[in-house]
Design an enzyme around this catalytic site. Structure first.
Site, PDB file in Angstrom:
ATOM      1  CD1 TRP A  56     -16.555 -22.722 -29.690  1.00 36.35           C
ATOM      2  CD2 TRP A  56     -17.703 -21.231 -31.092  1.00 36.35           C
ATOM      3  NE1 TRP A  56     -16.957 -23.413 -30.858  1.00 36.35           N
ATOM      4  CE2 TRP A  56     -17.656 -22.483 -31.602  1.00 36.35           C
ATOM      5  CE3 TRP A  56     -18.360 -20.229 -31.835  1.00 36.35           C
ATOM      6  CZ2 TRP A  56     -18.136 -22.866 -32.871  1.00 36.35           C
ATOM      7  CZ3 TRP A  56     -18.700 -20.491 -33.005  1.00 36.35           C
ATOM      8  CH2 TRP A  56     -18.694 -21.695 -33.492  1.00 36.35           C
ATOM      9  CD  GLU A  64     -18.066 -22.644 -26.027  1.00 40.43           C
ATOM     10  OE1 GLU A  64     -19.004 -23.312 -26.135  1.00 40.43           O
ATOM     11  OE2 GLU A  64     -18.177 -21.451 -26.000  1.00 40.43           O
ATOM     12  CE  LYS A  90     -19.703 -27.052 -32.239  1.00 38.97           C
ATOM     13  NZ  LYS A  90     -20.568 -25.966 -32.929  1.00 38.97           N
ATOM     14  CG  ASP A 104     -21.034 -25.911 -25.382  1.00 36.70           C
ATOM     15  OD1 ASP A 104     -21.928 -27.146 -25.445  1.00 36.70           O
ATOM     16  OD2 ASP A 104     -21.845 -24.928 -25.578  1.00 36.70           O
ATOM     17  CG  HIS A 156     -19.144 -27.427 -27.930  1.00 34.12           C
ATOM     18  ND1 HIS A 156     -18.163 -26.300 -27.988  1.00 34.12           N
ATOM     19  CD2 HIS A 156     -20.333 -27.213 -28.404  1.00 34.12           C
ATOM     20  CE1 HIS A 156     -19.049 -25.178 -28.316  1.00 34.12           C
ATOM     21  NE2 HIS A 156     -20.265 -25.928 -28.705  1.00 34.12           N
ATOM     22  CG  HIS A 176     -21.568 -22.030 -22.839  1.00 45.72           C
ATOM     23  ND1 HIS A 176     -21.286 -21.454 -24.002  1.00 45.72           N
ATOM     24  CD2 HIS A 176     -21.455 -21.083 -21.695  1.00 45.72           C
ATOM     25  CE1 HIS A 176     -21.130 -20.245 -23.682  1.00 45.72           C
ATOM     26  NE2 HIS A 176     -21.302 -19.902 -22.343  1.00 45.72           N
ATOM     27  CG  ASP A 215     -22.808 -28.536 -30.537  1.00 46.22           C
ATOM     28  OD1 ASP A 215     -23.682 -28.427 -29.704  1.00 46.22           O
ATOM     29  OD2 ASP A 215     -22.205 -27.475 -31.125  1.00 46.22           O
ATOM     30  CG  ASP A 234     -26.187 -25.845 -29.332  1.00 43.57           C
ATOM     31  OD1 ASP A 234     -25.811 -25.653 -28.206  1.00 43.57           O
ATOM     32  OD2 ASP A 234     -25.878 -25.804 -30.445  1.00 43.57           O
ATOM     33  CG  ASP A 292     -24.424 -22.009 -26.245  1.00 44.65           C
ATOM     34  OD1 ASP A 292     -25.474 -21.486 -26.737  1.00 44.65           O
ATOM     35  OD2 ASP A 292     -23.498 -22.156 -26.612  1.00 44.65           O
TER      36      ASP A 292
END
Length: 419
Positions: free
Chosen positions: A184, A225, A227, A258, A261, A285, A293, A295, A325
């Site tokens: 990433w 990955e 985004k 992800d 993302h 993820h 984003d 997390d 993640d």
């Protein structure tokens, strides 16, 4: 009523629908979740010249007890694993190298710098996954790495990723289970770019150079990955979903999705089946975006259940590499690992206890009324009793007990650490 008694009654209800509960428990038991090490220290890592977090990543909160060295971090992971049913994997970033106080640049990292992690994992029968770290570094200060217009800076990051793949190959060979190596990058621009194509062509060339190194597929699995945007790259990200999906499918590597993302109205659960039409494997993820984003620790919400359903009902438990993640420094970090990982496993068990064949049949027959009614019925089935029994079988605390272990660990270990 004890756990076994509640399980027996719940099992009878599921069996009325033709669901083999014991088979579901055994199926979920075989699935390893790749647990991210960076929840335990707020993505600080152990580099000698530790840099301020950058690359559009932010960790908020200052809950006491953060791990400040490798021993504390591994001890915290051990504690979390003791509260999570099943046998799992640990996901490392390159910044978690141990260099004995010597400054080692990221493009010069070697397998020996991760030997302590390998020994620790081997002792516990754990697999390890790996990520090159292309952020929090002076050569990424302007938010560009593998797509940088400066060829020397690009080469530095190419060499770092190549070194990371060699490290991953060594880890996979040592542990006897292939290491997923995920790339990433933070590359992008804050405002509308005047050229979108050239940075993507530079990224493509960088990746071509990286993957020109022959690394054993027996010991490693490569992934890229994407985004949508990040802090400081709100208008344009070089490694978009379309770019990486195309690159991954063309070059026979994994596209990693992800769940934080994408645009807030996009969901990863809807993308899994599309990729499985064209790729033998998909990587995840799993995170929880709140407005962006951010997390957050994953909770047992609709989207997590849908992710579990997409994996299970499509018979893809061995095709989807599940990693986590998220990072939250506003709560107990060991509890965050425990909550998130247990919820990920719950989603797989929940999906395994659904009458998936009947639901598919009703959809094909156009019987959407029966399908909807059954979806709603299963939301109030006694799933908690099955989950507690699964935890008891695995030798970990049931749902209303594990926080006692967290309180004790906070008292005896975390509270004694310096801020």
């Amino acid at each position: 009523m004890n756990v076994k008694e509640r399980f027996k009654l719940a099992k009878e209800q599921y069996e009325e629908w033709g669901i083999d509960v014991e088979e579901a428990l055994e199926k979920v038991k075989q699935v390893p979740i790749s647990i991210h090490c960076w929840q335990g220290d707020d993505i600080a890592g152990f580099e000698v010249d530790q840099q301020e977090l950058s690359g559009g990543i932010d960790v908020t909160g200052d809950y006491p007890g953060k791990a400040t060295n490798p021993e504390e971090l591994r001890k915290d992971i051990d504690k979390a694993l003791s509260l999570i049913p099943g046998k799992h994997r640990i996901n490392l970033h390159a910044i978690y190298a141990e260099t004995n106080g010597e400054k080692v640049e990221r493009n010069e990292l070697k397998p020996e710098h991760f030997q302590n992690w390998i020994d620790w994992a081997k002792e516990r029968g754990l697999g390890l996954d790996f990520n090159p770290t292309l952020f929090s570094h002076p050569k990424a200060a302007d938010g560009l790495t593998l797509s940088h217009p400066d060829a020397e800076i690009r080469q530095f990051w190419i060499d770092h990723v190549k070194a990371s793949r060699r490290i991953a190959e060594h880890i996979g060979k040592e542990l006897g289970t292939p290491t997923l190596t995920n790339i990433w990058i933070p590359d992008g621009y804050k405002d509308i770019p005047s050229d979108r194509l050239t940075p993507r062509l530079r990224l493509k060339d960088s990746l071509d150079d990286i993957f020109s190194d022959e690394i054993s597929k027996e010991y490693t699995i490569d992934a890229v990955e994407s985004k949508l945007f990040g802090i400081g790259s709100e208008a344009y990200v070089v490694g978009s979903h379309e770019f990486y999906m195309g690159y991954a499918l063309k070059n026979d590597i994994l596209c990693l999705l992800d769940s934080g993302h994408y645009h807030p109205t996009e969901v990863v659960s809807n993308k899994i089946s599309s990729l499985l039409c064209f790729s033998d494997q998909v990587a995840l993820h799993v995170s929880r975006p709140v407005r962006w984003d951010s997390d957050h620790v994953i909770v047992f919400d609709d989207e997590l259940r849908e992710i579990g359903l997409e994996i299970v009902r499509n018979d893809a438990l061995d095709k989807v590499k599940i990693g986590l993640d998220f990072f939250d420094a506003s709560i107990n970090r060991v509890a965050a690992w425990t909550i998130g990982t247990r919820n990920m496993i719950k989603s797989l068990l929940y999906a395994s206890l659904m009458p998936n064949d009947k639901l598919k049949q009703w959809q094909d027959e156009g019987n959407f009324t029966e399908r909807l009614a059954t979806f709603e019925l299963f939301k109030t089935m006694p799933f908690g009793a099955i989950w507690d029994y699964y935890c008891e079988l695995a030798g970990v605390p049931v749902e209303n007990e594990w926080m006692k272990d967290i309180h004790e660990y906070e008292k005896t270990e975390l509270s004694k650490r310096e801020a």
